[in-house]
Design an enzyme around this catalytic site. Structure first.
Site, PDB file in Angstrom:
ATOM      1  N   LYS A 113      -6.522  -5.047  -6.823  1.00  0.00           N
ATOM      2  CA  LYS A 113      -7.705  -4.176  -6.822  1.00  0.00           C
ATOM      3  C   LYS A 113      -8.992  -4.987  -6.694  1.00  0.00           C
ATOM      4  O   LYS A 113      -9.978  -4.495  -6.156  1.00  0.00           O
ATOM      5  CB  LYS A 113      -7.725  -3.286  -8.063  1.00  0.00           C
ATOM      6  N   LYS A 195       3.527  -0.264  -0.805  1.00  0.00           N
ATOM      7  CA  LYS A 195       3.834   0.985  -1.506  1.00  0.00           C
ATOM      8  C   LYS A 195       2.937   2.119  -1.013  1.00  0.00           C
ATOM      9  O   LYS A 195       1.803   1.882  -0.596  1.00  0.00           O
ATOM     10  CB  LYS A 195       3.733   0.775  -3.033  1.00  0.00           C
ATOM     11  N   LYS A 198      -2.081   6.650  -3.392  1.00  0.00           N
ATOM     12  CA  LYS A 198      -2.983   7.784  -3.211  1.00  0.00           C
ATOM     13  C   LYS A 198      -4.373   7.337  -2.779  1.00  0.00           C
ATOM     14  O   LYS A 198      -5.141   8.144  -2.277  1.00  0.00           O
ATOM     15  CB  LYS A 198      -3.011   8.677  -4.448  1.00  0.00           C
TER      16      LYS A 198
END
Ligand code: ATP
Ligand code: LTN
Length: 330
Positions: A113, A195, A198
């Site tokens: 992140k 992966k 969202k």
């Protein structure tokens, strides 16, 4: 006899994908009879990346409705919004003092992140797993059902629980991650080694639980496949293997059964079948979510009752922690 406790949560940080569904929420439903379950909407985690306030509020309710639409029973489980229970932030602060900067900075998700949001590497992003440990430890959870990507965070929660117990005496239950096979890692449709997420920018890489039937089928038709033409699960066929995983998770069959079903058929037929199967499963979930969102009173009542039950349980643990570390309480 008291049942063992389960804790899990999802962040209201975007539209949920079928990865969140099979990797997380759907599994919760099967646990609610044998465990005492706490399921939260992790809005405090969500603000570690920038959120638009009105959207965050709307998504929080949408996610609550979705939990229920997926089969989480708000009368059996404690279903609540994380920020409504202040004990999470309070315990997080205490746990910060037994967490080393080195171990927090080694977390894979923090590193990912930080790269993705290079202009906003805030303290919360690094503290994210400590807040997650606070969530879990507050409710004395024995098991934490999550997708494989969250295993490292649950392991940190274990380490912190053990460390605290050693230093201050038996206080926390040491939790175990509970990772389900099959749906543990659904990959992106466009880059099957990554992966499905969202918060991915390209909407065609993820199938959202809010996608309509045509969109679902179209996305699967465009999914990246591999060379060759056999529908077979293999390490060198990440695209087809991912689609097979998804098919089995939604159809409720084994890989061998699926491979047999598509023997002699091409990728095209297979992709359409995957799209139709997924669309059939999510349609009733969407209808129930819509119904719940049309009458916010019913939903709010569940969340208020959940908040009160969660706050009661959390307060008990927090008081114990405060006593152990020497905080004064009246
Ligand atoms: P974000 O992209 O915002 O980080 P996310 O899609 O990774 O979000 P989370 O809120 O981090 O979703 O995860 C919610 C739950 O869904 C977790 O238990 C996580 O392990 C699970 N999960 C998320 N993505 C997948 C996936 N692709 N396959 C299986 N499980 C998943
Ligand atoms: N970080 C989790 C969401 C989450 C969670 C938790 C999961 C917040 N608190 C406690 C399990 C237990 C995620 O899924 N990304």
């Amino acid at each position: 006899m008291e049942k063992p406790i389960i804790y899990s949560a999802v962040q209201p940080s975007g539209n949920l994908t079928i990865g969140n569904y099979v990797g997380a929420i759907r599994n919760w439903v099967n646990l609610q009879d044998s465990y005492d379950c706490f399921f939260s909407i992790a809005d405090m985690h969500a603000i570690t990346v920038r959120q638009e306030p009105a959207e965050l509020r709307r998504r929080t309710l949408e996610l609550a409705a979705l939990y229920i639409a997926c089969g989480v029973d708000p009368e059996k489980c404690v279903l609540y919004v994380q920020s409504q229970v202040p004990a999470h932030a309070a315990l997080c602060w205490v746990l910060n003092t037994v967490t080393y900067v080195g171990e927090a900075s080694r977390m894979t998700q923090f590193k990912d992140k930080s790269q993705k949001h290079a202009d906003n590497i805030n303290m919360g992003l690094m503290d994210y797993p400590v807040l997650m440990a606070a969530d879990i430890l507050l409710y004395r959870a024995a098991a934490v059902p999550v997708g494989a990507d969250q295993k490292q965070h649950v392991e940190l929660a274990r380490d912190l629980a053990v460390r605290f117990n050693n230093r201050f005496g038996e206080t926390f239950v040491v939790p175990e991650p509970l990772i389900f096979r099959g749906g543990a890692k659904i990959a992106s449709l466009l880059e099957p080694t990554k992966k499905m997420s969202k918060s991915e920018e390209n909407p065609n890489a993820s199938v959202f639980l809010s996608d309509d039937r045509d969109t679902v089928i179209r996305k699967f038709k465009r999914a990246v496949t591999d060379s060759g033409s056999e529908v077979r699960y293999a390490e060198d066929k990440p695209g087809i293997s991912n689609l097979l995983n998804i098919y089995c998770a939604f159809k409720g069959c084994t890989l061998a059964e699926a491979e047999k079903e598509f023997e002699g058929k091409g990728y095209g037929d297979f992709k359409i079948a995957v799209g139709e199967t997924v669309a059939d499963v999510i349609a009733p979930v969407q209808a129930e979510q819509k119904r719940l969102l049309s009458d916010k009173k019913e939903l709010a009542a569940y969340l208020v009752s959940g908040r009160d039950r969660a706050a009661y349980a959390a307060r008990k643990t927090l008081s114990k922690v405060y006593r152990k570390i020497g905080f004064w309480e009246a």
